[in-house]
Write an enzyme that holds these catalytic residues in place. Structure first.
Site, mmCIF file in Angstrom:
data_model
loop_
_atom_site.group_PDB
_atom_site.id
_atom_site.type_symbol
_atom_site.label_atom_id
_atom_site.label_comp_id
_atom_site.label_asym_id
_atom_site.label_seq_id
_atom_site.Cartn_x
_atom_site.Cartn_y
_atom_site.Cartn_z
ATOM 1 N N HIS A 14 0.625 -1.176 0.022
ATOM 2 C CA HIS A 14 0.013 0.109 -0.005
ATOM 3 C C HIS A 14 0.999 1.123 -0.082
ATOM 4 C CE1 HIS A 14 -3.878 2.380 1.339
ATOM 5 N NE2 HIS A 14 -2.644 3.141 1.424
ATOM 6 N N HIS A 16 1.564 5.382 -1.853
ATOM 7 C CA HIS A 16 0.918 6.689 -2.433
ATOM 8 C C HIS A 16 2.480 7.011 -3.122
ATOM 9 C CE1 HIS A 16 -2.850 6.700 -0.783
ATOM 10 N NE2 HIS A 16 -2.002 6.325 0.360
ATOM 11 N N LYS A 100 -9.391 -0.211 -5.550
ATOM 12 C CA LYS A 100 -9.520 0.341 -4.283
ATOM 13 C C LYS A 100 -10.678 1.103 -4.052
ATOM 14 C CE LYS A 100 -7.760 2.043 -0.405
ATOM 15 N NZ LYS A 100 -6.684 2.955 -0.318
ATOM 16 N N HIS A 137 -10.598 1.132 1.975
ATOM 17 C CA HIS A 137 -10.321 2.150 3.124
ATOM 18 C C HIS A 137 -11.509 1.729 3.894
ATOM 19 C CE1 HIS A 137 -8.583 5.928 4.683
ATOM 20 N NE2 HIS A 137 -9.790 5.741 5.337
ATOM 21 N N HIS A 175 -4.478 -0.590 5.689
ATOM 22 C CA HIS A 175 -3.982 0.165 7.094
ATOM 23 C C HIS A 175 -4.936 -0.119 8.164
ATOM 24 C CE1 HIS A 175 -7.059 3.070 4.981
ATOM 25 N NE2 HIS A 175 -5.909 3.399 4.157
ATOM 26 N N ASP A 249 1.639 2.722 3.522
ATOM 27 C CA ASP A 249 0.829 3.910 3.537
ATOM 28 C C ASP A 249 1.622 4.981 3.283
ATOM 29 O OD1 ASP A 249 -1.465 5.249 2.868
ATOM 30 O OD2 ASP A 249 -2.130 5.154 5.047
HETATM 31 C C1 NCD Z 1 -3.504 9.113 2.239
HETATM 32 C C2 NCD Z 1 -2.998 10.193 1.270
HETATM 33 O O1 NCD Z 1 -2.418 11.270 1.507
HETATM 34 O O2 NCD Z 1 -3.032 9.858 -0.283
HETATM 35 N N1 NCD Z 1 -3.465 9.685 3.286
HETATM 36 C C3 NCD Z 1 -3.248 9.094 4.622
HETATM 37 O O3 NCD Z 1 -3.353 9.787 5.796
HETATM 38 N N2 NCD Z 1 -3.103 7.742 4.563
HETATM 39 C C4 NCD Z 1 -4.654 8.569 1.665
HETATM 40 C C5 NCD Z 1 -5.071 7.215 2.545
HETATM 41 O O4 NCD Z 1 -4.636 6.290 2.248
HETATM 42 O O5 NCD Z 1 -5.959 7.264 3.297
HETATM 43 ZN ZN ZN Z 2 -3.173 5.090 1.729
#
Ligand code: NCD
Ligand code: ZN
Length: 346
Positions: A14, A16, A100, A137, A175, A249
């Protein structure tokens, strides 16, 4: 006491990565330690179709540092307009690894997400039939529900009914942050439900958000919970249970966007995620289960081979990582507020 530990190369289930200059800035920290990563689709605009995913995948491949063989595993952002045939074709053609589900409004860039799960049941049903995993999520968005209860409420109101309606659907609870979440996953014994857990939710509880003042760099979603929940997460991962695997995450937001009147949710931890997790396992005297959590359980759930490459951890303190500079602005790295006794050997 062992001073080195060689493990199969880990994966991040996971992550970003964003796009453009942020992608270029953060990707090398992931490729330095991880062989593969499940890349989240919450770009602006989101990655909605197989064709969006294919072009985003190419941008990631083009941004890889010279000589790395990192593989991005792509996801689609489920909307009420998603075409089930496009999802099934993208999965069949190896373009995507999963889809997702963001409840609309649950987190960063989730406005295009799902308002009512009833409106996506036709897509979820096609995914169940074709074996396409759903990555959730797991938080309700009803403002009347306390922010610390949103995961537990999601299980009751959305996940249990969904799994009753579509028992064949493979689900990754992303998460995970609560004891209720751990108990739910442990209760699913059909091999179709697993969960990712982040380094930060293993290391901090909600006090970190308020230690001596408000601490925006510890704000992420789902929000960190009470200490008893953190302990439940640590027990789950260090038990060696195959249903739990690492999803960092890692979610970069430049410091000014976090240190603001309305700071963004997300913690950037790619540079020290492995060192943090090693610390958690060592403190729990469970180093024998570290490889399962970071390198083996994830690919096994997703039906992929465990990496034949390796990484070596050495008992050498990982010093606090300096901020990464992006567009001349700092991007702070997760500070676990404890010293980390293992480092990844470069
Ligand atoms: C994530 C993001 O910034 O894209 N933020 C977070 O707090 N984890 C989005 C997510 O996974 O919820
Ligand atoms: Zn995330």
């Amino acid at each position: 006491m062992r001073d080195t530990l060689t493990l199969p190369r880990p994966d991040d289930w996971h992550l970003h990565l964003r796009d453009g200059d942020m992608l270029a800035a953060v990707l090398p920290y992931t490729t330095a330690h991880f062989g593969r990563a499940v890349v989240m689709p919450n770009l602006k605009p989101p990655v909605r179709t197989g064709s969006d995913a294919a072009s985003y995948r190419q941008r990631i491949l083009d941004a890889r540092p010279e000589g790395t063989d990192f593989t991005p595993l792509m996801t689609l952002y489920l909307t009420e307009q998603t075409d089930p045939a496009d999802v099934v074709a993208a999965h069949r053609d190896g373009i995507i690894t999963g889809v997702k589900l963001y409840p609309a409004g649950a987190t960063t860039n989730s406005d295009a997400g799902v308002k009512d799960i009833a409106n996506v049941m036709h897509t979820l049903s096609a995914m169940a039939e074709a074996g396409v995993p759903l990555l959730v999520h797991g938080e309700v968005t009803d403002p009347a529900v306390d922010i610390f209860d949103r995961e537990a409420t999601f299980i009751e109101q959305v996940l249990i009914p969904l799994r009753t309606a579509l028992p064949e659907l493979r689900v990754v609870f992303e998460h995970l942050t609560t004891a209720e979440g751990v108990a739910y996953v442990l209760g699913c014994r059909d091999g179709r439900v697993a969960a990712t857990i982040t380094p930060h939710h293993l290391m901090i509880n909600r006090n970190a958000l308020f230690r001596g003042g408000i601490r925006p760099h510890y704000y992420c979603l789902p929000i960190a919970k009470r200490e008893r929940h953190r302990r439940a997460l640590v027990d789950a991962v260090t038990s060696g249970d195959v249903r739990f695997f690492l999803g960092t995450d890692s979610a970069p937001h430049l410091d000014p966007a976090k240190e603001s009147d309305c700071g963004c949710a997300g913690i950037f931890n790619a540079p020290n995620a492995i060192a943090c997790v090693a610390e958690v396992f060592e403190q729990a005297d469970a180093m024998e289960h570290l490889a399962g959590f970071i390198s083996i359980n994830g690919p096994t759930f997703y039906g992929l081979p465990v990496s034949r490459k390796t990484i070596t951890l050495v008992r050498r303190p990982s010093p606090p990582h300096p901020p990464v500079m992006v567009r001349g602005l700092p991007l702070r790295v997760f500070d676990p507020e404890v010293s980390l006794s293992w480092s990844v050997q470069p």
